[in-house]
Design a protein around this motif. Structure first.
Motif, PDB file in Angstrom:
ATOM      1  N   LEU A   1       0.838  -1.182   0.000  1.00 37.90           N
ATOM      2  CA  LEU A   1       0.000   0.000   0.000  1.00 37.90           C
ATOM      3  C   LEU A   1       0.879   1.240   0.000  1.00 37.90           C
ATOM      4  N   SER A   2       0.478   2.253  -0.786  1.00 39.30           N
ATOM      5  CA  SER A   2       1.136   3.557  -0.766  1.00 39.30           C
ATOM      6  C   SER A   2       0.116   4.566  -0.270  1.00 39.30           C
ATOM      7  N   LEU A   3       0.422   5.175   0.888  1.00 42.97           N
ATOM      8  CA  LEU A   3      -0.518   6.078   1.538  1.00 42.97           C
ATOM      9  C   LEU A   3       0.060   7.485   1.532  1.00 42.97           C
ATOM     10  N   SER A   4      -0.837   8.451   1.331  1.00 41.66           N
ATOM     11  CA  SER A   4      -0.406   9.852   1.306  1.00 41.66           C
ATOM     12  C   SER A   4      -1.233  10.646   2.304  1.00 41.66           C
ATOM     13  N   ASN A   5      -0.558  11.640   2.905  1.00 43.22           N
ATOM     14  CA  ASN A   5      -1.235  12.596   3.799  1.00 43.22           C
ATOM     15  C   ASN A   5      -1.968  11.903   4.943  1.00 43.22           C
ATOM     16  N   ILE A   6      -1.206  11.138   5.709  1.00 38.93           N
ATOM     17  CA  ILE A   6      -1.760  10.494   6.904  1.00 38.93           C
ATOM     18  C   ILE A   6      -1.613  11.460   8.077  1.00 38.93           C
ATOM     19  N   ASP A   7      -2.716  11.686   8.814  1.00 38.73           N
ATOM     20  CA  ASP A   7      -2.703  12.529  10.010  1.00 38.73           C
ATOM     21  C   ASP A   7      -3.024  11.661  11.216  1.00 38.73           C
ATOM     22  N   ILE A   8      -2.178  11.753  12.211  1.00 42.35           N
ATOM     23  CA  ILE A   8      -2.385  11.022  13.470  1.00 42.35           C
ATOM     24  C   ILE A   8      -2.582  12.068  14.556  1.00 42.35           C
TER      25      ILE A   8
ATOM     26  N   ASP B   1      -3.419  13.364  18.653  1.00 40.83           N
ATOM     27  CA  ASP B   1      -3.088  12.995  20.029  1.00 40.83           C
ATOM     28  C   ASP B   1      -4.361  12.849  20.846  1.00 40.83           C
ATOM     29  N   ALA B   2      -4.215  12.667  22.166  1.00 41.57           N
ATOM     30  CA  ALA B   2      -5.360  12.443  23.043  1.00 41.57           C
ATOM     31  C   ALA B   2      -6.264  13.662  23.127  1.00 41.57           C
ATOM     32  N   GLN B   3      -5.735  14.849  22.827  1.00 37.49           N
ATOM     33  CA  GLN B   3      -6.531  16.079  22.853  1.00 37.49           C
ATOM     34  C   GLN B   3      -7.087  16.401  21.465  1.00 37.49           C
ATOM     35  N   ASN B   4      -7.054  15.406  20.560  1.00 36.38           N
ATOM     36  CA  ASN B   4      -7.599  15.539  19.201  1.00 36.38           C
ATOM     37  C   ASN B   4      -6.880  16.626  18.414  1.00 36.38           C
ATOM     38  N   ARG B   5      -5.535  16.759  18.669  1.00 39.80           N
ATOM     39  CA  ARG B   5      -4.721  17.686  17.913  1.00 39.80           C
ATOM     40  C   ARG B   5      -3.834  16.894  16.967  1.00 39.80           C
ATOM     41  N   PRO B   6      -3.600  17.410  15.744  1.00 39.90           N
ATOM     42  CA  PRO B   6      -2.691  16.690  14.837  1.00 39.90           C
ATOM     43  C   PRO B   6      -1.306  16.571  15.465  1.00 39.90           C
ATOM     44  N   ALA B   7      -0.897  15.365  15.694  1.00 42.29           N
ATOM     45  CA  ALA B   7       0.386  15.144  16.368  1.00 42.29           C
ATOM     46  C   ALA B   7       1.472  14.766  15.388  1.00 42.29           C
ATOM     47  N   LEU B   8       1.091  14.083  14.304  1.00 45.87           N
ATOM     48  CA  LEU B   8       2.090  13.623  13.349  1.00 45.87           C
ATOM     49  C   LEU B   8       1.455  13.581  11.972  1.00 45.87           C
ATOM     50  N   GLN B   9       2.156  14.190  11.004  1.00 41.26           N
ATOM     51  CA  GLN B   9       1.679  14.211   9.627  1.00 41.26           C
ATOM     52  C   GLN B   9       2.683  13.489   8.738  1.00 41.26           C
ATOM     53  N   LEU B  10       2.175  12.483   8.035  1.00 40.83           N
ATOM     54  CA  LEU B  10       3.025  11.676   7.171  1.00 40.83           C
ATOM     55  C   LEU B  10       2.562  11.863   5.730  1.00 40.83           C
ATOM     56  N   LYS B  11       3.406  12.490   4.905  1.00 39.32           N
ATOM     57  CA  LYS B  11       3.009  12.808   3.540  1.00 39.32           C
ATOM     58  C   LYS B  11       3.133  11.614   2.601  1.00 39.32           C
ATOM     59  N   ASN B  12       4.137  10.769   2.822  1.00 37.99           N
ATOM     60  CA  ASN B  12       4.381   9.653   1.898  1.00 37.99           C
ATOM     61  C   ASN B  12       4.772   8.428   2.708  1.00 37.99           C
ATOM     62  N   THR B  13       3.891   7.431   2.718  1.00 37.74           N
ATOM     63  CA  THR B  13       4.125   6.240   3.520  1.00 37.74           C
ATOM     64  C   THR B  13       3.828   5.006   2.674  1.00 37.74           C
TER      65      THR B  13
ATOM     66  N   ALA C   1       5.013  -6.358   7.053  1.00 37.46           N
ATOM     67  CA  ALA C   1       6.357  -6.836   6.728  1.00 37.46           C
ATOM     68  C   ALA C   1       7.320  -5.671   6.645  1.00 37.46           C
ATOM     69  N   LYS C   2       6.776  -4.495   6.232  1.00 37.90           N
ATOM     70  CA  LYS C   2       7.642  -3.333   6.091  1.00 37.90           C
ATOM     71  C   LYS C   2       6.793  -2.080   6.098  1.00 37.90           C
ATOM     72  N   LEU C   3       7.289  -1.063   6.817  1.00 40.18           N
ATOM     73  CA  LEU C   3       6.651   0.236   6.843  1.00 40.18           C
ATOM     74  C   LEU C   3       7.728   1.272   6.564  1.00 40.18           C
ATOM     75  N   VAL C   4       7.519   2.051   5.478  1.00 36.83           N
ATOM     76  CA  VAL C   4       8.495   3.069   5.095  1.00 36.83           C
ATOM     77  C   VAL C   4       7.813   4.429   5.137  1.00 36.83           C
ATOM     78  N   ILE C   5       8.408   5.333   5.927  1.00 37.32           N
ATOM     79  CA  ILE C   5       7.886   6.694   6.060  1.00 37.32           C
ATOM     80  C   ILE C   5       8.932   7.631   5.473  1.00 37.32           C
ATOM     81  N   ARG C   6       8.531   8.474   4.524  1.00 33.98           N
ATOM     82  CA  ARG C   6       9.476   9.329   3.838  1.00 33.98           C
ATOM     83  C   ARG C   6       9.274  10.799   4.239  1.00 33.98           C
ATOM     84  N   ALA C   7      10.421  11.444   4.531  1.00 27.86           N
ATOM     85  CA  ALA C   7      10.505  12.893   4.784  1.00 27.86           C
ATOM     86  C   ALA C   7       9.531  13.400   5.829  1.00 27.86           C
TER      87      ALA C   7
END
Length: 813
Positions: free
Chosen positions: A74-81, A83-95, A112-118
């Motif tokens: 899978l190639s995922l773009s613009n993943i937002d994670i 935090d507990a206060q519903n604030r964007p804690a981590l933004q992953l543009k290319n995964t 089997a493998k997770l690659v997070i870029r930049a």
């Protein structure tokens, strides 16, 4: 039966494998034809599933699917994670994600493998110590399910990331790591031991232009329980300013500056750094080992450094401590100190409120003492020990040095010191003697020691005992000592066996035994025997206890001589030295101080104005406070010494008195030379200056000379003349003189001296008074021949023809 059982097992495994293959094929076909073509329709479901699995809100912008090998990809773009206060804690543009078939047996989504870029990530430690990664707390309250789930995946890679470290607890400025590449490898079989292999490279914002490389093994599976984690990390740093990292790292010592390369391995557990090992190669290092002292400046430092945390707190009594170890250490300073292949260990621990335990171990092939002295203040030495070393000012070199020391800040419990030494110099300090140019070997510990000397051209300085350093052309022998605990305290025993001494002054051996038990200065049993010496060097060996005036007399009176058979004995308590009673007589119950020697060809000047005594053969004796010189040969103007005894009854008296009793014999003419060149000449008022004499004589002389004021000297003499004769322009020739002439510093007397003048006998008495006028009372008998000789002597030849007969006469002069 066994064969049938095995056959049944094989068939079961075959069918089980077949069923698994069928299931995998069915799932693979379903993914290929049902899931992948419509994957974008499932992104919300996948996000919901990820949110449920991680218990963190996850939103996916877009998703593409395919295969990577046998694994769905899978190639995922613009993943937002969030935090507990519903604030964007981590933004992953290319995964990129590769699903593992292990998800089926594990009943959990497994990658089997997770690659997070930049990605860009901020890690923050707040003042309380709580750590937030991308706004997500690493403690339980922040629900660390996502990082824990990520740790369970087979391979996690982060490429070209940027991480900013904010440490509010230390109050440090922000530190960024650019071009960060991370790989965490956690194969399923390692999950049994919670193991993770990590590699990292990044370019820090300060300290170096080269990337930091970190690798290691971590053990743990829940980031909310960091106390359960342990592992090791290896750090490689090249051409870095190591002091630049001080705001974020605690070094074992205060490093203030320095550049170089290091490879450091860290071990940690229970939220504490347990050990740190570094292979370093540094230049221009400035560091401070102790506060309130000048820092150490090192031009170069290379070797292996190890720091270990010795703190415990879970079992037994809580304790704190650390150990610092160096191996193959080489360094040089700007002040000339250079060490090669140093190995050392320093340990300090404290238990509850105890004073603490310290230990130091050092191994070194060579060291120059002069170069290390300026750095002693940096070592864990007590103020008293440091003051003693500074006062002794040791110089020279030590080779093959081994030192082990254990104790507290103020006391020493055990130590071991072994070393060879060359050209060793040390100043005399308090009761410790000084020396120059010693060579030998020492082995010492808290219980015993051994000093072996093989020295040439050395000097020994017994400060406050002897006035000047003693030269030693050769010094060979052993000194052994031991320290024992007794009911009354520690007792030290020192043994000197056949210590051979050779110098321009004397040659011989010394044996001794000294017990330091705190009782009256200790007990000394010392014996020394010297074969020969030179009397002109005797002032080097006169003890200062003799006093200023006695020393001055010895210095200016014993001028020359060859000394042999020198024997020294000191036996007794040093506080009782020189072992005399209240009358200054030797007390054998207290001990014995005795020096004996034989002097040949001696030269002595007893006092100012007295003639030199030469060619002396003397038996010398120092005993207690008494000095005695017994002469059996020698001469004064050819007056031969029959016997002579010189004594100082109390050498350290406030007003020491020199007593001399001598008997001499010789020609009267030599006796007159003695008179004319001694204080006795003041009594003769010049009468003996031009006196011509002959005959034999014997002189008994007694002198009493106060050494504080030689001018107050008292003397008494008796001059026995046998068949003498004298002649002077002022008196007629006198022959056949027999009698005793006595004198003191104030008087000159003679009674019933028999003689002859002009061929006739006469007798006279002689006396001098306080006015120093010499009065002579004479009587005799004159014959006509004597009168004629008198007239002739007065150039009255004609008058002598008219005189005849004999007459008695008397007169006063």
């Amino acid at each position: 039966m066994v064969k049938k059982s095995l056959l049944w097992i094989y068939r079961f495994l075959f069918w089980l494998l077949g069923i698994a293959v069928v299931i995998v094929l069915i799932v693979a076909l379903a993914i290929q034809f049902l899931v992948l073509p419509n994957i974008d329709q499932y992104k919300d479901k996948i996000a919901d599933f990820a949110s449920q699995s991680s218990k963190q809100k996850v939103i996916i912008g877009s998703i593409k699917a395919g295969w990577q090998g046998i694994n769905p990809h899978l190639s995922l773009s613009n993943i937002d994670i969030f935090d507990a206060q519903n604030r964007p804690a981590l933004q992953l543009k290319n995964t990129e994600v590769s699903l593992s078939w292990l998800s089926i047996p594990l009943l959990e989504t497994h990658l089997a493998k997770l690659v997070i870029r930049a990605p860009e990530l901020t890690i923050r430690r707040v003042a309380s110590g709580e750590v937030f990664v991308g706004g997500i707390s690493m403690r339980g309250a922040s629900k660390p399910d996502l990082p824990n789930w990520l740790l369970r995946q087979t391979r996690l890679e982060v490429l070209d990331a940027k991480v900013v470290w904010l440490d509010e607890m230390r109050g440090a400025p922000s530190l960024s790591l650019d071009k960060l590449n991370v790989e965490i490898f956690s194969p399923p079989w390692k999950s049994l031991i919670k193991g993770h292999r990590i590699t990292l490279s990044a370019l820090p914002s300060v300290g170096t232009n080269n990337p930091i490389i970190i690798s290691g093994n971590l053990y743990g599976n829940d980031v909310s329980h960091t106390e359960e984690w342990n592992g090791n990390l290896s750090l490689e740093l090249k051409n870095a300013n190591i002091a630049a990292f001080k705001p974020w790292l605690d070094y074992p010592v205060d490093i203030q500056s320095g550049t170089g390369t290091t490879k450091t391995v860290l071990d940690f557990s229970d939220r504490q750094l347990r050990s740190m090992t570094s292979d370093v190669s540094l230049e221009h290092v400035q560091m401070q080992l102790k506060p309130d002292v000048a820092p150490i400046l090192l031009n170069k430092l290379a070797g292996k450094l190890n720091w270990t945390n010795l703190s415990t707190g879970h079992t037994g009594k809580p304790s704190t401590g650390q150990s610092f170890n160096v191996e193959h250490l080489t360094f040089s300073t700007n002040s000339g100190l250079s060490l090669q292949d140093l190995a050392a260990t320093y340990t300090e621990t404290a238990i509850e409120s105890a004073q603490g335990y310290k230990a130091l171990s050092v191994k070194l092939t060579h060291i120059s003492l002069a170069s290390i002295t300026p750095y002693l203040a940096q070592l864990p030495l007590s103020a008293e020990t440091l003051q003693t070393i500074t006062s002794l000012a040791p110089t020279g070199s030590l080779d093959n040095l081994v030192l082990n020391w254990q104790g507290t800040q103020s006391t020493t419990k055990t130590y071991q010191f072994n070393s060879k030494f060359n050209s060793l110099n040390m100043l005399a300090y308090e009761k410790i003697p000084g020396f120059d140019n010693l060579t030998g070997e020492i082995q010492a510990n808290q219980n015993s020691g051994k000093l072996t000397l093989h020295t040439q051209n050395a000097k020994l300085d017994f400060k406050d005992i002897l006035r000047w350093p003693i030269p030693a052309s050769k010094l060979d022998g052993e000194v052994n000592w031991s320290i024992q605990d007794t009911n009354t305290g520690k007792i030290a025993k020192v043994d000197v066996s056949k210590l051979n001494i050779s110098s321009p002054h004397l040659t011989g051996t010394l044996d001794g035994h000294y017990i330091m038990d705190g009782n009256k200065g200790g007990y000394l049993d010392l014996k020394a025997k010297f074969e020969h010496g030179d009397a002109k060097y005797a002032p080097f060996y006169y003890p200062t206890i003799l006093g200023k005036n006695t020393l001055h007399w010895l210095d200016t009176s014993i001028l020359a001589g060859h000394i042999k058979d020198i024997n020294l004995t000191v036996k007794g308590r040093l506080a009782d030295f020189p072992f005399v009673d209240n009358k200054n007589n030797l007390d054998s119950k207290l001990g014995l101080f005795r020096v004996t020697a034989k002097i040949n060809d001696g030269v002595i000047e007893y006092g100012t104005g007295w003639p030199l005594v030469e060619g002396l053969g003397i038996n010398l004796l120092f005993e207690g406070k008494r000095m005695e010189l017994n002469a059996n040969s020698g001469h004064v103007f050819n007056n031969q010494i029959v016997t002579s005894k010189t004594t100082i009854a109390q050498l350290d008296a406030d007003d020491p008195i020199l007593n001399i009793v001598s008997e001499l014999k010789g020609q009267v003419v030599d006796g007159i030379k003695f008179v004319n060149n001694s204080p006795v000449a003041t009594l003769t008022q010049g009468f003996t200056d031009d006196l011509k004499t002959s005959g034999q004589a014997k002189l008994n002389l007694s002198l009493k000379i106060p050494l504080n004021d030689i001018e107050r000297a008292e003397y008494k003499g008796a001059y026995q003349i046998t068949n003498g004769a004298m002649e002077s322009p002022d008196i007629p020739a006198i022959s056949r003189i027999n009698g005793l002439l006595e004198f003191t510093e104030n008087s000159l007397t003679a009674k019933n001296i028999k003689a002859a003048a002009f061929g006739a006998p006469l007798a006279f008495n002689l006396a001098s008074g306080k006015d120093k006028v010499i009065r002579v009372n004479a009587k005799g008998r004159l014959t006509d021949d004597a009168i004629k000789q008198f007239f002739i002597s007065q150039n009255l030849v004609k008058g002598s023809n008219y005189i005849s007969g004999n007459t008695d006469w008397s007169g006063d002069i």
